[in-house]
Design a protein around this motif. Structure first.
Motif, mmCIF file in Angstrom:
data_model
loop_
_atom_site.group_PDB
_atom_site.id
_atom_site.type_symbol
_atom_site.label_atom_id
_atom_site.label_comp_id
_atom_site.label_asym_id
_atom_site.label_seq_id
_atom_site.Cartn_x
_atom_site.Cartn_y
_atom_site.Cartn_z
ATOM 1 N N MET A 84 0.824 -1.204 0.000
ATOM 2 C CA MET A 84 0.000 0.000 0.000
ATOM 3 C C MET A 84 0.858 1.255 0.000
ATOM 4 S SD MET A 84 -2.998 -1.100 -0.429
ATOM 5 C CE MET A 84 -3.652 0.575 -0.508
ATOM 6 N N ARG A 85 1.986 1.230 0.684
ATOM 7 C CA ARG A 85 2.850 2.414 0.667
ATOM 8 C C ARG A 85 3.482 2.632 -0.708
ATOM 9 N NH1 ARG A 85 5.701 2.541 6.718
ATOM 10 N NH2 ARG A 85 3.863 3.439 7.745
ATOM 11 N N GLU A 86 3.789 1.545 -1.380
ATOM 12 C CA GLU A 86 4.282 1.679 -2.752
ATOM 13 C C GLU A 86 3.221 2.344 -3.627
ATOM 14 O OE1 GLU A 86 5.298 -2.223 -4.025
ATOM 15 O OE2 GLU A 86 7.200 -2.285 -2.911
ATOM 16 N N PHE A 87 1.967 1.965 -3.414
ATOM 17 C CA PHE A 87 0.876 2.540 -4.192
ATOM 18 C C PHE A 87 0.632 3.990 -3.811
ATOM 19 C CE2 PHE A 87 -3.705 3.556 -4.240
ATOM 20 C CZ PHE A 87 -3.899 3.584 -5.624
ATOM 21 N N TYR A 88 0.514 4.285 -2.518
ATOM 22 C CA TYR A 88 0.222 5.650 -2.067
ATOM 23 C C TYR A 88 1.332 6.631 -2.424
ATOM 24 C CZ TYR A 88 -3.650 3.807 0.796
ATOM 25 O OH TYR A 88 -4.811 3.219 1.230
ATOM 26 N N ALA A 89 2.540 6.129 -2.620
ATOM 27 C CA ALA A 89 3.652 7.008 -3.001
ATOM 28 C C ALA A 89 3.352 7.742 -4.306
ATOM 29 C CB ALA A 89 4.938 6.200 -3.123
ATOM 30 N N LYS A 90 2.526 7.140 -5.149
ATOM 31 C CA LYS A 90 2.144 7.783 -6.408
ATOM 32 C C LYS A 90 1.297 9.021 -6.174
ATOM 33 C CE LYS A 90 2.079 3.301 -8.793
ATOM 34 N NZ LYS A 90 1.277 2.353 -9.604
ATOM 35 N N TYR A 91 0.739 9.118 -4.970
ATOM 36 C CA TYR A 91 -0.108 10.258 -4.610
ATOM 37 C C TYR A 91 0.589 11.161 -3.583
ATOM 38 C CZ TYR A 91 -3.685 7.622 -7.051
ATOM 39 O OH TYR A 91 -4.395 6.947 -8.022
ATOM 40 N N ASN A 92 1.893 10.969 -3.432
ATOM 41 C CA ASN A 92 2.675 11.798 -2.513
ATOM 42 C C ASN A 92 2.226 11.612 -1.072
ATOM 43 O OD1 ASN A 92 4.774 13.643 -2.080
ATOM 44 N ND2 ASN A 92 3.404 15.404 -2.093
ATOM 45 N N ILE A 93 1.860 10.359 -0.737
ATOM 46 C CA ILE A 93 1.296 10.042 0.575
ATOM 47 C C ILE A 93 2.019 8.847 1.188
ATOM 48 C CG2 ILE A 93 -0.739 8.960 1.658
ATOM 49 C CD1 ILE A 93 -2.481 10.726 -0.138
ATOM 50 N N ILE A 94 2.203 8.886 2.513
ATOM 51 C CA ILE A 94 2.601 7.710 3.282
ATOM 52 C C ILE A 94 1.492 7.464 4.291
ATOM 53 C CG2 ILE A 94 3.997 9.098 4.888
ATOM 54 C CD1 ILE A 94 5.750 6.567 5.266
ATOM 55 N N ASN A 95 1.125 6.213 4.474
ATOM 56 C CA ASN A 95 -0.014 5.899 5.347
ATOM 57 C C ASN A 95 0.413 5.198 6.624
ATOM 58 O OD1 ASN A 95 0.535 3.352 3.919
ATOM 59 N ND2 ASN A 95 -1.322 2.631 4.920
ATOM 60 N N PHE A 96 -0.415 5.391 7.665
ATOM 61 C CA PHE A 96 -0.255 4.696 8.937
ATOM 62 C C PHE A 96 -1.626 4.198 9.378
ATOM 63 C CE2 PHE A 96 3.344 7.484 8.676
ATOM 64 C CZ PHE A 96 4.389 6.764 9.237
ATOM 65 N N PRO A 97 -1.802 2.879 9.563
ATOM 66 C CA PRO A 97 -3.079 2.379 10.064
ATOM 67 C C PRO A 97 -3.441 3.075 11.371
ATOM 68 C CG PRO A 97 -1.719 0.569 9.286
ATOM 69 C CD PRO A 97 -0.845 1.788 9.290
ATOM 70 N N ALA A 98 -4.677 3.581 11.460
ATOM 71 C CA ALA A 98 -5.064 4.374 12.628
ATOM 72 C C ALA A 98 -6.536 4.192 12.954
ATOM 73 C CB ALA A 98 -4.731 5.847 12.407
ATOM 74 N N GLY A 99 -6.960 2.932 13.035
ATOM 75 C CA GLY A 99 -8.334 2.660 13.425
ATOM 76 C C GLY A 99 -8.955 1.548 12.602
ATOM 77 N N ASN A 100 -9.907 0.862 13.198
ATOM 78 C CA ASN A 100 -10.701 -0.137 12.492
ATOM 79 C C ASN A 100 -12.019 -0.258 13.244
ATOM 80 O OD1 ASN A 100 -11.733 -2.679 11.323
ATOM 81 N ND2 ASN A 100 -9.672 -2.850 10.459
ATOM 82 N N THR A 101 -13.114 -0.297 12.526
ATOM 83 C CA THR A 101 -14.421 -0.364 13.187
ATOM 84 C C THR A 101 -14.812 -1.780 13.570
ATOM 85 O OG1 THR A 101 -15.728 -0.717 11.175
ATOM 86 C CG2 THR A 101 -15.185 1.567 11.758
ATOM 87 N N GLY A 102 -14.105 -2.785 13.029
ATOM 88 C CA GLY A 102 -14.577 -4.151 13.143
ATOM 89 C C GLY A 102 -15.713 -4.366 12.149
ATOM 90 N N ALA A 103 -16.241 -5.576 12.091
ATOM 91 C CA ALA A 103 -17.319 -5.876 11.157
ATOM 92 C C ALA A 103 -18.519 -4.976 11.427
ATOM 93 C CB ALA A 103 -17.732 -7.337 11.263
#
Length: 363
Positions: A134-153
């Motif tokens: 995902m970071r390889e992909f987001y790099a195309k948008y000048n972005i680095i991501n950090f998981p920061a939450g999940n709602t669960g099902a």
């Protein structure tokens, strides 16, 4: 004695006792802005950004401050990726699948129908290849991501009329988030992509026939039960949706190694906070909704089977024309298969047994 010798010989306890502050406190002050895709009224979703910012500030002794801004304050809910990409803001907190229109791969960073559950998603990110891909992909948008939450099902949403079979999906105007709309459309429904703050009025006025958001805690606050009485489950399109902190690559790279570590740690705390809060508060909220007349219903088998079939067909079609998707989804799908093989012997079987005890009133 020089500073490095002191640290080496005395350790962190000795450094603190000596009155010499750790290196992270000696750095220049930094001020960032973070744009959320959520309104402040949704305290768990918006709260993830607040927890992230608060921990960054606390761990840097106030030297690194991030102001958080609700959807619409700095930019629209669905404008935050452009904002981070262009450097209008340094960071955003959002559900990546909102931006599948830019590229379907955004959805893989959040949730796809019949995808990974929350634990599996976290495992793919941190123990599998998820974060790397995902970071390889987001790099195309000048972005680095950090998981920061999940709602669960999540739940399957609110319906003004009962859904008895696939026939009731045909022509259904359904507010459904992110990538799920593509599957709903293939099933004959009419997906609507509406921000959370606008759903109630659309459902009340009959502009839409149904709507999903997250689950009981948020849904009760939003009052959907007042304008639609049928509450369906499960949310097959939201098995374990991950929220991310998106950071402008240039802004992130300008941080010191210590501040980068702070960002990572703060995001990890926000990640735990969001799901813990939902898991803790959804049970009571569901009881309240039922007490106020909500009618719980499982999706009919033909709806579930059709949704699964259409989802799998869609993924194959996307892979035939989108190389980014083909690369990331191949890894995602393999991980999903292996995780579900494992979970059937542990989580799934034990959960089924325990829930049977609840139904039998033995627990």
């Amino acid at each position: 004695m020089d500073r490095r010798s002191l640290i080496k010989n005395a350790g962190i306890a000795g450094v603190l006792a000596s009155g010499i502050a750790p290196a992270v406190h000696a750095q220049a002050a930094i001020r960032w802005r973070l744009a959320s895709s959520f309104p402040k009224s949704l305290d768990t979703l918006y709260g993830g950004a607040e927890v992230f910012a608060a921990r960054v500030k606390a761990m840097t002794g106030g030297k690194f401050e991030i102001s958080t801004h609700a959807a619409g304050e700095l930019m629209p809910a669905f404008g935050v990726v452009d904002g981070v990409q262009q450097g209008t803001v340094e960071a955003a907190h959002t559900a990546p699948y909102y931006f599948f229109g830019k590229n379907e791969v955004f959805a893989l960073g959040c949730a796809i129908p019949f995808g990974l559950n929350s634990r599996q998603m976290t495992a793919w990110m941190h123990e599998g290849n998820g974060l790397k891909l995902m970071r390889e992909f987001y790099a195309k948008y000048n972005i680095i991501n950090f998981p920061a939450g999940n709602t669960g099902a999540q739940m399957g949403g609110w319906y003004r009329k009962e859904v008895k079979s696939m026939a009731d999906i045909k022509g259904l105007k359904f507010r459904v988030g992110g990538f799920a709309g593509k599957v709903v459309e293939r099933m004959g429904g009419v997906p609507q992509n509406i921000p959370g703050g606008e759903i109630y009025q659309a459902l009340e006025k009959g502009t839409i026939d149904a709507a999903e958001w997250v689950g009981p805690y948020d849904d009760l606050k939003l009052g959907f039960h007042k304008v639609a009485q049928y509450y369906y489950y499960p949310g097959w399109w939201e098995v374990g949706p991950e929220l991310d902190v998106f950071i402008n690559t240039k802004a992130y790279e300008a941080l010191s190694a210590e501040y980068k570590a702070v960002v990572q740690a703060a995001a990890a705390e926000a990640h735990v906070y969001v799901q813990a809060r939902y898991d803790g508060r959804n049970p009571d909220a569901l009881k309240t909704l039922v007490a106020q007349g909500t009618k719980l219903r499982p999706f009919p088998a033909d709806v579930m089977n059709t949704a699964f079939k259409e989802a799998m067909a869609l993924y194959s079609e996307i892979g035939a024309k989108n190389e980014d998707w083909k690369k990331v989804y191949a890894d995602y799908a393999k991980f999903r298969q292996e995780e579900n093989l494992w979970f059937q012997f542990t989580e799934a079987s034990l959960d089924n047994f325990m829930q049977a005890q609840v139904k039998a009133k033995k627990l």
